[in-house]
Design a protein around this motif. Structure first.
Motif, PDB file in Angstrom:
ATOM      1  N   ALA A  76       0.830  -1.206   0.000  1.00 21.94           N
ATOM      2  CA  ALA A  76       0.000   0.000   0.000  1.00 21.94           C
ATOM      3  C   ALA A  76       0.865   1.257   0.000  1.00 21.94           C
ATOM      4  O   ALA A  76       0.598   2.211  -0.742  1.00 21.94           O
ATOM      5  CB  ALA A  76      -0.937   0.002   1.203  1.00 21.94           C
ATOM      6  N   MET A  77       1.923   1.251   0.807  1.00 18.18           N
ATOM      7  CA  MET A  77       2.809   2.415   0.854  1.00 18.18           C
ATOM      8  C   MET A  77       3.541   2.600  -0.470  1.00 18.18           C
ATOM      9  O   MET A  77       3.732   3.731  -0.923  1.00 18.18           O
ATOM     10  CB  MET A  77       3.804   2.267   2.006  1.00 18.18           C
ATOM     11  CG  MET A  77       3.161   2.390   3.364  1.00 18.18           C
ATOM     12  SD  MET A  77       4.328   2.133   4.700  1.00 18.18           S
ATOM     13  CE  MET A  77       5.256   3.649   4.612  1.00 18.18           C
ATOM     14  N   GLY A  78       3.936   1.503  -1.109  1.00 16.70           N
ATOM     15  CA  GLY A  78       4.618   1.604  -2.395  1.00 16.70           C
ATOM     16  C   GLY A  78       3.714   2.147  -3.489  1.00 16.70           C
ATOM     17  O   GLY A  78       4.121   2.989  -4.286  1.00 16.70           O
ATOM     18  N   VAL A  79       2.482   1.656  -3.521  1.00 14.81           N
ATOM     19  CA  VAL A  79       1.539   2.119  -4.543  1.00 14.81           C
ATOM     20  C   VAL A  79       1.216   3.596  -4.349  1.00 14.81           C
ATOM     21  O   VAL A  79       1.234   4.385  -5.300  1.00 14.81           O
ATOM     22  CB  VAL A  79       0.259   1.260  -4.523  1.00 14.81           C
ATOM     23  CG1 VAL A  79      -0.843   1.883  -5.354  1.00 14.81           C
ATOM     24  CG2 VAL A  79       0.565  -0.152  -5.005  1.00 14.81           C
ATOM     25  N   PHE A  80       0.942   3.988  -3.118  1.00 15.30           N
ATOM     26  CA  PHE A  80       0.637   5.392  -2.862  1.00 15.30           C
ATOM     27  C   PHE A  80       1.881   6.268  -3.061  1.00 15.30           C
ATOM     28  O   PHE A  80       1.780   7.405  -3.517  1.00 15.30           O
ATOM     29  CB  PHE A  80       0.070   5.570  -1.456  1.00 15.30           C
ATOM     30  CG  PHE A  80      -1.407   5.341  -1.361  1.00 15.30           C
ATOM     31  CD1 PHE A  80      -2.282   6.397  -1.265  1.00 15.30           C
ATOM     32  CD2 PHE A  80      -1.929   4.058  -1.359  1.00 15.30           C
ATOM     33  CE1 PHE A  80      -3.646   6.196  -1.172  1.00 15.30           C
ATOM     34  CE2 PHE A  80      -3.289   3.833  -1.266  1.00 15.30           C
ATOM     35  CZ  PHE A  80      -4.152   4.912  -1.177  1.00 15.30           C
ATOM     36  N   GLY A  81       3.058   5.749  -2.716  1.00 10.44           N
ATOM     37  CA  GLY A  81       4.298   6.489  -2.945  1.00 10.44           C
ATOM     38  C   GLY A  81       4.531   6.732  -4.425  1.00 10.44           C
ATOM     39  O   GLY A  81       4.966   7.811  -4.835  1.00 10.44           O
ATOM     40  N   TYR A  82       4.245   5.724  -5.254  1.00 10.19           N
ATOM     41  CA  TYR A  82       4.357   5.906  -6.700  1.00 10.19           C
ATOM     42  C   TYR A  82       3.345   6.948  -7.178  1.00 10.19           C
ATOM     43  O   TYR A  82       3.650   7.741  -8.069  1.00 10.19           O
ATOM     44  CB  TYR A  82       4.145   4.584  -7.440  1.00 10.19           C
ATOM     45  CG  TYR A  82       4.225   4.748  -8.937  1.00 10.19           C
ATOM     46  CD1 TYR A  82       5.432   4.997  -9.558  1.00 10.19           C
ATOM     47  CD2 TYR A  82       3.074   4.695  -9.712  1.00 10.19           C
ATOM     48  CE1 TYR A  82       5.501   5.164 -10.935  1.00 10.19           C
ATOM     49  CE2 TYR A  82       3.132   4.861 -11.081  1.00 10.19           C
ATOM     50  CZ  TYR A  82       4.350   5.094 -11.686  1.00 10.19           C
ATOM     51  OH  TYR A  82       4.411   5.273 -13.044  1.00 10.19           O
ATOM     52  N   GLY A  83       2.165   6.938  -6.592  1.00  8.62           N
ATOM     53  CA  GLY A  83       1.178   7.971  -6.921  1.00  8.62           C
ATOM     54  C   GLY A  83       1.698   9.353  -6.570  1.00  8.62           C
ATOM     55  O   GLY A  83       1.468  10.322  -7.307  1.00  8.62           O
ATOM     56  N   GLY A  84       2.414   9.479  -5.460  1.00  8.25           N
ATOM     57  CA  GLY A  84       3.025  10.755  -5.085  1.00  8.25           C
ATOM     58  C   GLY A  84       4.103  11.189  -6.057  1.00  8.25           C
ATOM     59  O   GLY A  84       4.225  12.371  -6.391  1.00  8.25           O
TER      60      GLY A  84
END
Length: 79
Positions: free
Chosen positions: A39-47
């Motif tokens: 979840a953190m990786g996916v949202f981090g990529y979104g950032g």
């Protein structure tokens, strides 16, 4: 530094979303840590994507402003 803070901020949002998801399901928050990392990786990529989009949008806006200013200059020069 803005890129790093943007990625970390979105990653924290991803972690909060994961905690919210597990809280709604009434499951143990620290049961599956790989789900938190995903979840953190996916949202981090979104950032990261949002940061790059912001840079590109600023570039496009400056180009458009320059075009508008050039048109105004040519229009006022002909009159």
């Amino acid at each position: 530094m803005a890129l790093l803070s943007n990625i970390l901020g979105f990653s924290a949002l991803g972690l909060a979303a994961r905690f919210g998801q597990l809280g709604i399901q009434k499951r143990n928050l620290f049961d599956n840590l790989s789900g938190h990392a995903i979840a953190m990786g996916v949202f981090g990529y979104g950032g990261y994507w949002a940061y790059k989009w912001d840079l590109r949008a600023a570039e496009l806006l400056s180009q458009k402003r320059a075009e508008i200013e050039a048109r105004r200059q040519s229009a006022s020069g002909t009159q």
